[in-house]
Scaffold this active site. Structure first.
Site, PDB file in Angstrom:
ATOM      1  N   HIS A 122      -6.518  -7.393   0.542  1.00 42.62           N
ATOM      2  CA  HIS A 122      -6.669  -5.988   0.176  1.00 42.62           C
ATOM      3  C   HIS A 122      -5.895  -5.701  -1.107  1.00 42.62           C
ATOM      4  CE1 HIS A 122      -7.115  -6.060   4.671  1.00 42.62           C
ATOM      5  NE2 HIS A 122      -8.247  -5.485   4.289  1.00 42.62           N
ATOM      6  N   ASP A 176      -4.504 -12.640   4.860  1.00 41.04           N
ATOM      7  CA  ASP A 176      -5.710 -12.101   5.481  1.00 41.04           C
ATOM      8  C   ASP A 176      -6.977 -12.464   4.724  1.00 41.04           C
ATOM      9  OD1 ASP A 176      -4.624 -10.520   3.492  1.00 41.04           O
ATOM     10  OD2 ASP A 176      -4.638  -8.675   4.651  1.00 41.04           O
ATOM     11  N   HIS A 198       0.808  -1.221   0.000  1.00 43.26           N
ATOM     12  CA  HIS A 198       0.000   0.000   0.000  1.00 43.26           C
ATOM     13  C   HIS A 198       0.842   1.272   0.000  1.00 43.26           C
ATOM     14  CE1 HIS A 198      -3.571  -2.347   0.595  1.00 43.26           C
ATOM     15  NE2 HIS A 198      -3.234  -2.740   1.805  1.00 43.26           N
ATOM     16  N   ASP A 225      -3.121 -11.020  -1.346  1.00 43.02           N
ATOM     17  CA  ASP A 225      -3.579 -10.357  -0.132  1.00 43.02           C
ATOM     18  C   ASP A 225      -5.059 -10.000  -0.291  1.00 43.02           C
ATOM     19  OD1 ASP A 225      -2.164  -8.674   2.351  1.00 43.02           O
ATOM     20  OD2 ASP A 225      -3.992  -7.725   1.611  1.00 43.02           O
TER      21      ASP A 225
END
Length: 336
Positions: free
Chosen positions: A160, A245, A123, A158
């Site tokens: 996200h 996650d 990110h 991931d």
């Protein structure tokens, strides 16, 4: 199979504060997963990244600002992202671990590398920290490789979306970025129509799965989209943003994978680049047992271990519709 385990105790000194999900205890869980995989483990302490390495992706003024911020004692950089005095060394070693692992693989020290390092990276924007990330570790490694003339594929599983990784390479045909993630979810990017621009049009593919999607959809996507596209692109190096996650037990998300789904995905990726050309980067994953089990399963998948051919959780009712829409988008650029 020999696994280069990249780790350093500086990752344990990156203090995000009481109750923060991106906590030091994640690292021992991941290391235990690597060691319990049954593969031969080669320990490798990473160097600190130089400023020159960091600035292949990040603005020099941002790098200097993070160094000053940490030297002054640190604090919150945004509501989610924290840095303290000792976070500077952790971030430098986390960012330096990828290029160093590449060189270790080139020297024949292992067959693939797993980077058990924090803070994570996908990110972190060129001039902004976000989403628990200070520097974009995987983008730094990919850019280092492309500057050496290599074609790079990044697979991001991931939960996200790796918004910064996508942005850095959105117009770059030397990097193929493939992501599956929960949508809508943080950071709100990664819709199926985001496919790249300019010379890089077609080298980004996003699969935005609805909450409660299970492993059957992920397995379908690897067989029908990711692996065929990777084979057509023919990368020299494979880099994986390995967030865990998306596991059903993770407290921050709503996808329903289990450890064996990660084994399946890793197994499908095991042959898409030549031997000793794969580097796995730890991103998210906040349930310690899920981290440990999924890390071990990932490495066993790369080693060729067969697991359950069936995913325990079926597709979400809307997943098939998303899959058809993504396939139609991908067919504009790939033979599927």
């Amino acid at each position: 199979m020999r696994v280069i385990l990249v780790s350093h105790d500086s990752s344990m000194r990156h203090d995000t504060g009481v109750g923060h999900p991106e906590r030091p205890a994640r690292i021992p869980a991941v290391i235990e997963g690597v060691r319990s995989s049954g593969l031969h483990v080669v320990d490798f302490p990473p160097p600190e990244a130089s400023v020159e390495t960091l600035t292949v992706v990040h603005d020099p003024s941002y790098v200097a600002a993070i160094e000053r911020f940490c030297a002054a004692g640190g604090g919150p950089l945004d509501p989610d992202t924290v840095a303290r005095a000792q976070s500077w060394e952790a971030a430098l070693r986390s960012a330096g671990s990828g290029p160093a692992a590449v060189e270790a693989l080139r020297r024949g020290e292992g067959d693939l590398a797993f980077l058990a390092m924090r803070p994570p990276g996908h990110h972190a924007m060129p001039a902004r920290a976000m989403g628990f990330c200070l520097f974009n570790n995987i983008a730094i490694t990919a850019r280092t490789l492309t500057r050496q003339g290599h074609r790079v594929a990044i697979v991001d599983w991931d939960v996200h979306h790796g918004n910064s990784t996508q942005d850095v390479f959105f117009a770059d045909p030397q990097v193929l970025y493939l992501s599956m993630h929960e949508f809508p979810a943080y950071p709100g990017t990664g819709w199926l129509h985001e496919c790249g621009s300019g010379d890089g049009e077609g080298t980004t593919l996003n699969i935005p799965w609805p909450t409660a999607t299970g492993g059957a959809a992920y397995r379908w996507a690897f067989d029908e989209l990711f692996v065929p596209i990777l084979n057509q692109y023919a990368p020299d190096w494979l880099l994986i943003s390995a967030g865990y996650d998306a596991h059903v037990n993770d407290p921050l998300a709503g996808i329903r994978l289990v450890a064996d789904d990660y084994r399946f995905m890793a197994g499908r990726l095991s042959g898409v680049v030549p031997a000793a050309r794969t580097v796995i980067f730890l991103e998210g994953g906040y349930d310690l047992a899920a981290l440990r089990e999924s890390t071990a399963a990932t490495l066993r998948g790369f080693a060729g271990e067969e697991g359950d051919p069936r995913a325990p959780f079926p597709e979400h009712p809307s997943a098939a519709e998303i899959g058809r829409a993504v396939t139609a988008e991908a067919k504009r650029y790939w033979d599927l």
